[in-house]
Design a protein around this motif. Sequence first.
Motif, PDB file in Angstrom:
ATOM      1  N   VAL A 212       0.853  -1.189   0.000  1.00  0.00           N
ATOM      2  CA  VAL A 212       0.000   0.000   0.000  1.00  0.00           C
ATOM      3  C   VAL A 212       0.891   1.241   0.000  1.00  0.00           C
ATOM      4  N   PRO A 213       0.721   2.134  -0.965  1.00  0.00           N
ATOM      5  CA  PRO A 213       1.582   3.330  -1.022  1.00  0.00           C
ATOM      6  C   PRO A 213       1.435   4.226   0.208  1.00  0.00           C
ATOM      7  N   PHE A 214       2.553   4.827   0.599  1.00  0.00           N
ATOM      8  CA  PHE A 214       2.561   5.846   1.651  1.00  0.00           C
ATOM      9  C   PHE A 214       1.994   7.167   1.127  1.00  0.00           C
ATOM     10  N   VAL A 215       1.524   8.006   2.049  1.00  0.00           N
ATOM     11  CA  VAL A 215       1.448   9.439   1.825  1.00  0.00           C
ATOM     12  C   VAL A 215       2.746  10.011   2.362  1.00  0.00           C
ATOM     13  N   LEU A 216       3.572  10.533   1.486  1.00  0.00           N
ATOM     14  CA  LEU A 216       4.904  10.983   1.903  1.00  0.00           C
ATOM     15  C   LEU A 216       4.839  12.410   2.459  1.00  0.00           C
ATOM     16  N   ASP A 217       4.149  12.538   3.607  1.00  0.00           N
ATOM     17  CA  ASP A 217       4.110  13.840   4.256  1.00  0.00           C
ATOM     18  C   ASP A 217       5.283  13.972   5.234  1.00  0.00           C
ATOM     19  N   THR A 218       5.469  15.174   5.761  1.00  0.00           N
ATOM     20  CA  THR A 218       6.607  15.453   6.645  1.00  0.00           C
ATOM     21  C   THR A 218       6.590  14.562   7.881  1.00  0.00           C
ATOM     22  N   THR A 219       5.395  14.334   8.432  1.00  0.00           N
ATOM     23  CA  THR A 219       5.275  13.517   9.647  1.00  0.00           C
ATOM     24  C   THR A 219       5.781  12.107   9.414  1.00  0.00           C
ATOM     25  N   LEU A 220       5.354  11.490   8.315  1.00  0.00           N
ATOM     26  CA  LEU A 220       5.773  10.115   8.041  1.00  0.00           C
ATOM     27  C   LEU A 220       7.272  10.035   7.773  1.00  0.00           C
ATOM     28  N   VAL A 221       7.798  10.928   6.945  1.00  0.00           N
ATOM     29  CA  VAL A 221       9.216  10.879   6.600  1.00  0.00           C
ATOM     30  C   VAL A 221      10.078  11.011   7.852  1.00  0.00           C
ATOM     31  N   LYS A 222       9.722  11.932   8.733  1.00  0.00           N
ATOM     32  CA  LYS A 222      10.477  12.086   9.981  1.00  0.00           C
ATOM     33  C   LYS A 222      10.348  10.848  10.858  1.00  0.00           C
ATOM     34  N   GLN A 223       9.169  10.252  10.873  1.00  0.00           N
ATOM     35  CA  GLN A 223       8.946   9.032  11.656  1.00  0.00           C
ATOM     36  C   GLN A 223       9.833   7.890  11.169  1.00  0.00           C
ATOM     37  N   LEU A 224       9.915   7.715   9.863  1.00  0.00           N
ATOM     38  CA  LEU A 224      10.711   6.624   9.303  1.00  0.00           C
ATOM     39  C   LEU A 224      12.205   6.833   9.548  1.00  0.00           C
ATOM     40  N   TRP A 225      12.693   8.076   9.337  1.00  0.00           N
ATOM     41  CA  TRP A 225      14.114   8.339   9.551  1.00  0.00           C
ATOM     42  C   TRP A 225      14.488   8.268  11.036  1.00  0.00           C
ATOM     43  N   SER A 226      13.582   8.688  11.908  1.00  0.00           N
ATOM     44  CA  SER A 226      13.854   8.603  13.343  1.00  0.00           C
ATOM     45  C   SER A 226      13.958   7.151  13.796  1.00  0.00           C
ATOM     46  N   ASP A 227      13.204   6.285  13.135  1.00  0.00           N
ATOM     47  CA  ASP A 227      13.289   4.850  13.445  1.00  0.00           C
ATOM     48  C   ASP A 227      14.596   4.262  12.942  1.00  0.00           C
ATOM     49  N   LEU A 228      15.063   4.711  11.779  1.00  0.00           N
ATOM     50  CA  LEU A 228      16.290   4.169  11.184  1.00  0.00           C
ATOM     51  C   LEU A 228      17.547   4.694  11.879  1.00  0.00           C
ATOM     52  N   LEU A 229      17.585   6.003  12.119  1.00  0.00           N
ATOM     53  CA  LEU A 229      18.774   6.654  12.689  1.00  0.00           C
ATOM     54  C   LEU A 229      18.327   7.624  13.781  1.00  0.00           C
ATOM     55  N   PRO A 230      17.976   7.100  14.942  1.00  0.00           N
ATOM     56  CA  PRO A 230      17.402   7.944  15.998  1.00  0.00           C
ATOM     57  C   PRO A 230      18.298   9.135  16.355  1.00  0.00           C
ATOM     58  N   GLY A 231      17.703  10.321  16.295  1.00  0.00           N
ATOM     59  CA  GLY A 231      18.390  11.535  16.719  1.00  0.00           C
ATOM     60  C   GLY A 231      19.480  12.040  15.805  1.00  0.00           C
ATOM     61  N   LYS A 232      19.659  11.422  14.652  1.00  0.00           N
ATOM     62  CA  LYS A 232      20.771  11.800  13.774  1.00  0.00           C
ATOM     63  C   LYS A 232      20.376  12.694  12.602  1.00  0.00           C
ATOM     64  N   VAL A 233      19.152  12.551  12.108  1.00  0.00           N
ATOM     65  CA  VAL A 233      18.794  13.162  10.831  1.00  0.00           C
ATOM     66  C   VAL A 233      18.084  14.492  11.037  1.00  0.00           C
ATOM     67  N   GLU A 234      18.610  15.515  10.371  1.00  0.00           N
ATOM     68  CA  GLU A 234      17.993  16.839  10.359  1.00  0.00           C
ATOM     69  C   GLU A 234      17.652  17.183   8.911  1.00  0.00           C
ATOM     70  N   PHE A 235      16.463  17.716   8.699  1.00  0.00           N
ATOM     71  CA  PHE A 235      16.026  18.077   7.353  1.00  0.00           C
ATOM     72  C   PHE A 235      16.278  19.568   7.138  1.00  0.00           C
ATOM     73  N   ILE A 236      17.022  19.885   6.082  1.00  0.00           N
ATOM     74  CA  ILE A 236      17.331  21.280   5.797  1.00  0.00           C
ATOM     75  C   ILE A 236      16.812  21.623   4.404  1.00  0.00           C
ATOM     76  N   PRO A 237      16.187  22.809   4.259  1.00  0.00           N
ATOM     77  CA  PRO A 237      15.559  23.143   2.970  1.00  0.00           C
ATOM     78  C   PRO A 237      16.562  23.333   1.840  1.00  0.00           C
ATOM     79  N   TYR A 238      17.773  23.802   2.142  1.00  0.00           N
ATOM     80  CA  TYR A 238      18.786  23.999   1.095  1.00  0.00           C
ATOM     81  C   TYR A 238      20.167  24.001   1.745  1.00  0.00           C
ATOM     82  N   SER A 239      21.162  23.883   0.914  1.00  0.00           N
ATOM     83  CA  SER A 239      22.537  23.923   1.399  1.00  0.00           C
ATOM     84  C   SER A 239      23.442  24.406   0.281  1.00  0.00           C
TER      85      SER A 239
END
Length: 420
Positions: A212-239
Amino acid sequence: MVRFSFLILFSLLFVNCKSAKVSKHLENSLNSNFFENQFTGLMVYNPRTKDTVFNHNAERYFTPASNTKIFTLFTALQYLPEKVPAFKYAVHQDTLIVRGTGDPSFLHHYFKDSTALEFMKNYKAIKLVTDNYANDKFGPGWAWEDYDMYYSPERSAFPLYGNVLSISSTGDLNTYPEILKPQATFTSMNKRRDFNENNFYYKLTRKDTIEVPFVLDTTLVKQLWSDLLPGKVEFIPYSTAKTDQVLYSIPSDSLYKRMMHVSDNFLAEQILILTSSTVSDTLDADPIRKSILENQLKDLKQKPKWRDGSGLSNYNLFTPLSFVQVLEKLYDEIPRERLFNFFPAGGVSGTLKNWYAGPNGPYVFAKTGTLSSASTLSGYLLTNSGDVLIFSFMNNNYNTSTNKVKEHMQAVLEYLRDNY
């Protein structure tokens, strides 16, 4: 000398008679009652002699369905290296700055590739740049009601788990990824997910798996990354960081084979996005399609209307002749064993497992395409005389079952196998 010339002349007359007989039979077949109330095109071409064996509406435009993936395969082979670019990155002390490339293999339920994840684990902090994706999450002309179907996941810059939740039952409920298990509920309804929310539903009555496809909203993406790499991932709009280093994941050929064999729409879409990562930090499949048509495929006699990578879009329009031209380019550029391995083999693998089984092994290596009232097949046919023929067989606007159309297509191709 006279005898030698006579043998050449006799041979040419024999070939011409055989071709004329085959062409007449095919024309009679396509003018039969079965085909009269639908739109059908067929082109058959011999790449050895450079002769057109048969042409029926080959210059007319059809809805190609998943035959579109042949153009996606050609594009990928022009741009992508031997291994898939997993992501682009730069290192600043103990921080990893990452730009996605669209690699669909990351923790995908089939590939289950963790190359990127293991690399990321070596750093204390990860900054994931989010400004480099230019396309919409769905392709133009996709059916909106397919939002919860396995074949219509959202497109993205950094896919996770194939952008789907896999739900299976072997007595106990299992989900992949497991973190979303609480969001999966048993139901008697037909829908598999709420329209704009990640509430998933299943009604598995046997040992089965659904995606079943995800809705790739901000909440889900942060949830998945927090599960994979707890406390490590920060999302930045540009660099402004120059992410000019590339991490590679799985062999590219394994991606192409899976896309072609099971007609995986998600892989096809992401492969086009991947190709764009090789020429720009901005992920945009639209300029890639335009560039391919204006450069590597500028000699196509009919320019296609090409709107997505998978063929889900009803806006796509291609001719049988265009498919034959691209298939000939692939045949000329890629060793036969490698090339045929990309395509389903009749009676053996993928979407052709239950069709085109030859008495001495597969004789058809081709890509299927199916949408509502569209059934297409384009690829390579091995004749009993030893020739390889390139063909594109396209059917639109029929009012019978797709299986009936396939049965008639198979009869035509069997005749070609036995008589050319």
